[in-house]
Write a protein that holds these residues in place. Structure first.
Motif: not given
Length: 131
Positions: A103-105, A108-109, A115-116
């Motif tokens: 879930l953390k990964k 982050e993704f 953002n991108e």
């Protein structure tokens, strides 16, 4: 031709036994028969008396062995249950850690993608006169 000598040996042994009992009885057939029956009874009771596991002694031994076997089985079962409970707890902890890391990964993704995407959106908007 070769024939088995077993019947000959059995017959000779029987004849020798009959001769022994007739000789000790003084040639009286009935007395010899009674002696043979008495000897057979003595031998039978001696063999029965020396057999392991007779009567109540065998029952007591069986009960003791049964209790010992039951105790060993119960001990092994409780150890197995404890090991299974420990393994289950470890598996649950590993699953929780793996789920949290996944879930953390993913978060982050997602943050990176957002953002991108916002950078790309502002870049495209600038082409058409936006901010």
């Amino acid at each position: 031709m070769s024939r088995s000598r077993v019947p000959l040996l059995i017959g000779g042994t029987a004849a020798a036994g009959i001769g022994y009992y007739l000789y000790t009885a003084g040639g009286d057939g009935k007395v010899a028969q009674k002696q043979a029956e008495a000897d057979a009874h003595k031998l039978s009771s001696k063999v029965k008396g020396e057999l392991p596991g007779r009567g109540q002694e065998a029952q007591k031994d069986a009960e003791v062995l049964g209790r010992q076997a039951g105790a060993k089985i119960d001990s092994a079962l409780s150890k197995t249950e404890a090991e299974l409970a420990r393994a289950k707890a470890e598996a649950q902890a590993y699953t929780k850690d793996a789920r949290d890391a996944t879930l953390k990964k993913i978060d982050e993704f997602d943050k990176k993608v957002e953002n991108e995407a916002s950078k790309a959106k502002s870049g495209i908007s600038s082409w058409f006169g936006g901010k």
